[in-house]
Motif scaffolding. Sequence first.
Motif, PDB file in Angstrom:
ATOM      1  N   MET A   1       0.836  -1.194   0.000  1.00 48.71           N
ATOM      2  CA  MET A   1       0.000   0.000   0.000  1.00 48.71           C
ATOM      3  C   MET A   1       0.868   1.239   0.000  1.00 48.71           C
ATOM      4  N   GLU A   2       0.681   2.100  -0.948  1.00 51.35           N
ATOM      5  CA  GLU A   2       1.407   3.352  -0.978  1.00 51.35           C
ATOM      6  C   GLU A   2       0.738   4.354  -0.043  1.00 51.35           C
ATOM      7  N   GLY A   3       1.525   5.242   0.474  1.00 51.73           N
ATOM      8  CA  GLY A   3       1.008   6.278   1.349  1.00 51.73           C
ATOM      9  C   GLY A   3       2.166   7.044   1.934  1.00 51.73           C
ATOM     10  N   THR A   4       1.918   8.276   2.292  1.00 47.36           N
ATOM     11  CA  THR A   4       2.965   9.135   2.825  1.00 47.36           C
ATOM     12  C   THR A   4       2.846   9.214   4.339  1.00 47.36           C
ATOM     13  N   HIS A   5       3.918   8.825   5.025  1.00 51.57           N
ATOM     14  CA  HIS A   5       3.977   8.962   6.477  1.00 51.57           C
ATOM     15  C   HIS A   5       4.501  10.350   6.820  1.00 51.57           C
ATOM     16  N   ARG A   6       3.878  10.978   7.787  1.00 49.86           N
ATOM     17  CA  ARG A   6       4.386  12.257   8.265  1.00 49.86           C
ATOM     18  C   ARG A   6       3.932  12.466   9.701  1.00 49.86           C
ATOM     19  N   VAL A   7       4.567  13.387  10.368  1.00 46.80           N
ATOM     20  CA  VAL A   7       4.200  13.768  11.734  1.00 46.80           C
ATOM     21  C   VAL A   7       3.865  15.250  11.730  1.00 46.80           C
ATOM     22  N   VAL A   8       2.716  15.600  12.302  1.00 51.48           N
ATOM     23  CA  VAL A   8       2.368  17.002  12.489  1.00 51.48           C
ATOM     24  C   VAL A   8       2.453  17.299  13.982  1.00 51.48           C
ATOM     25  N   SER A   9       3.022  18.437  14.309  1.00 50.66           N
ATOM     26  CA  SER A   9       3.217  18.743  15.727  1.00 50.66           C
ATOM     27  C   SER A   9       3.088  20.228  15.965  1.00 50.66           C
ATOM     28  N   GLY A  10       2.778  20.573  17.213  1.00 47.03           N
ATOM     29  CA  GLY A  10       2.641  21.961  17.619  1.00 47.03           C
ATOM     30  C   GLY A  10       1.766  22.066  18.838  1.00 47.03           C
ATOM     31  N   GLY A  11       2.068  23.034  19.689  1.00 42.68           N
ATOM     32  CA  GLY A  11       1.250  23.260  20.877  1.00 42.68           C
ATOM     33  C   GLY A  11       1.187  22.070  21.801  1.00 42.68           C
ATOM     34  N   GLY A  12       2.264  21.294  21.854  1.00 41.26           N
ATOM     35  CA  GLY A  12       2.296  20.127  22.715  1.00 41.26           C
ATOM     36  C   GLY A  12       1.673  18.878  22.108  1.00 41.26           C
ATOM     37  N   ARG A  13       1.220  18.969  20.862  1.00 43.64           N
ATOM     38  CA  ARG A  13       0.614  17.810  20.190  1.00 43.64           C
ATOM     39  C   ARG A  13       1.586  17.262  19.145  1.00 43.64           C
ATOM     40  N   ARG A  14       1.611  15.950  19.042  1.00 44.77           N
ATOM     41  CA  ARG A  14       2.433  15.269  18.035  1.00 44.77           C
ATOM     42  C   ARG A  14       1.623  14.085  17.526  1.00 44.77           C
ATOM     43  N   ILE A  15       1.206  14.140  16.258  1.00 46.17           N
ATOM     44  CA  ILE A  15       0.370  13.089  15.690  1.00 46.17           C
ATOM     45  C   ILE A  15       1.021  12.547  14.425  1.00 46.17           C
ATOM     46  N   HIS A  16       1.246  11.252  14.417  1.00 45.88           N
ATOM     47  CA  HIS A  16       1.728  10.562  13.218  1.00 45.88           C
ATOM     48  C   HIS A  16       0.532  10.180  12.364  1.00 45.88           C
ATOM     49  N   LEU A  17       0.687  10.311  11.060  1.00 44.82           N
ATOM     50  CA  LEU A  17      -0.405   9.975  10.154  1.00 44.82           C
ATOM     51  C   LEU A  17       0.147   9.399   8.857  1.00 44.82           C
ATOM     52  N   VAL A  18      -0.733   8.729   8.151  1.00 43.74           N
ATOM     53  CA  VAL A  18      -0.437   8.232   6.812  1.00 43.74           C
ATOM     54  C   VAL A  18      -1.521   8.778   5.894  1.00 43.74           C
ATOM     55  N   GLU A  19      -1.117   9.393   4.791  1.00 44.40           N
ATOM     56  CA  GLU A  19      -2.100   9.991   3.887  1.00 44.40           C
ATOM     57  C   GLU A  19      -1.906   9.493   2.468  1.00 44.40           C
ATOM     58  N   GLN A  20      -3.011   9.471   1.746  1.00 43.26           N
ATOM     59  CA  GLN A  20      -2.999   9.040   0.359  1.00 43.26           C
ATOM     60  C   GLN A  20      -4.124   9.753  -0.383  1.00 43.26           C
ATOM     61  N   GLY A  21      -3.838  10.243  -1.576  1.00 44.03           N
ATOM     62  CA  GLY A  21      -4.860  10.848  -2.411  1.00 44.03           C
ATOM     63  C   GLY A  21      -4.987  12.344  -2.235  1.00 44.03           C
ATOM     64  N   ALA A  22      -5.840  12.935  -3.069  1.00 45.60           N
ATOM     65  CA  ALA A  22      -6.115  14.370  -3.042  1.00 45.60           C
ATOM     66  C   ALA A  22      -7.608  14.581  -3.208  1.00 45.60           C
ATOM     67  N   GLY A  23      -8.106  15.640  -2.564  1.00 44.17           N
ATOM     68  CA  GLY A  23      -9.530  15.932  -2.603  1.00 44.17           C
ATOM     69  C   GLY A  23     -10.025  16.276  -1.218  1.00 44.17           C
ATOM     70  N   PRO A  24     -11.329  16.210  -0.988  1.00 44.95           N
ATOM     71  CA  PRO A  24     -11.867  16.476   0.347  1.00 44.95           C
ATOM     72  C   PRO A  24     -11.240  15.546   1.386  1.00 44.95           C
ATOM     73  N   ILE A  56      -4.670   8.329  11.215  1.00 44.41           N
ATOM     74  CA  ILE A  56      -3.770   8.767  12.282  1.00 44.41           C
ATOM     75  C   ILE A  56      -3.456   7.626  13.243  1.00 44.41           C
ATOM     76  N   ASP A  57      -2.357   7.782  13.953  1.00 45.06           N
ATOM     77  CA  ASP A  57      -2.144   7.068  15.206  1.00 45.06           C
ATOM     78  C   ASP A  57      -2.709   7.952  16.314  1.00 45.06           C
ATOM     79  N   VAL A  58      -3.719   7.473  17.012  1.00 47.51           N
ATOM     80  CA  VAL A  58      -4.272   8.208  18.155  1.00 47.51           C
ATOM     81  C   VAL A  58      -3.181   8.415  19.203  1.00 47.51           C
ATOM     82  N   ARG A  59      -3.262   9.501  19.942  1.00 46.77           N
ATOM     83  CA  ARG A  59      -2.234   9.751  20.965  1.00 46.77           C
ATOM     84  C   ARG A  59      -2.092   8.530  21.873  1.00 46.77           C
TER      85      ARG A  59
END
Length: 321
Positions: A1-24, A56-59
């Motif tokens: 399965m293709e997908g982009t792993h990334r981590v978004v962080s800020g304000g004490g939050r750090r969430i890992h996610l995997v995303e695929q596709g474009a649109g809503p 996402i990976d839940v906290r």
Amino acid sequence: MEGTHRVVSGGGRRIHLVEQGAGPLVLLVHGFPESWYSWRHQLPVLAAAGYRAVAIDVRGYGRSGGPADPDAYRMAELVEDNAFVVRALGEETAVVVGHDWGSVIAANSALLRPDVFRAVGLLSVPYAPRGGPRPSDVFAGMGGEEFYVSYFQEAGRAEAEIEPDVRGWLAGFYAAFSGDTLPGPGAPDPHFVGAGGTLKERFPAGRLPGWLGERDLDVYAGEFERTGLTGALNRYRNMDRDWEDLAAYDGAAITQPSLFAGGGLDASTTWLADAIAAYPVTLPGLVSSHLLDGCGHWIQQERPDEINELLVGWLDALPAV
């Protein structure tokens, strides 16, 4: 399965996610004891259908942050994690879809942040508005044996059972609630713990459910062997705090367009049949509700093709962003 792993962080939050596709944006929220990987069958299908699918990976899970303070796992924080992810991805709104605890988190995200979450999909665990007695009092009164939720609420207790053999315990837990490996008639109920016993004593042994390959189990086990189970179990340890925090939402309905799908063999749907029956009041925006015959708890993994078809059809029918 293709997908982009990334981590978004800020304000004490750090969430890992995997995303695929474009649109809503469609935000996918897993349950216990799982990870973003629970949505491996949905990500490419939603992407192919013209959606930006994000799991996402839940906290407390996987590569997301895992605060030490148990209070940090209260529902209000998890809702704000979801809203934070939407903003961090450069979006203003999203559809949120959840399974198991993720279903509860998704429902509360729609309830508390209707400005962000324009529709909600619920898998396996029905929406039941806040109300009634304190949750720990309800679970303490469920028959002569200890309910698994009460067992999980005591800090360190379940960890002592699980962490010596994470892979074996997960295999048994997944099998205990899968449609093709549920314990047979007359077998002790794995939702309960006998006096002085453990949950795993009631798990079926020796066979993985059909949806779970050895490599899939390796993925789940590898994450929990690395992180431990405390972050995941802290969700159960905040149910009374949630009941207090959400007092202003007692009996509240979710009005956004919604979808529900559950397994016909899943205790989450049979025990909560009254919650499903109440949907005309509690989910007035419900588009459709489905029970899949012969399916257990892990619905989007047990029946990925059916769930994908339901999700895409429902998403395609939503008002345009």
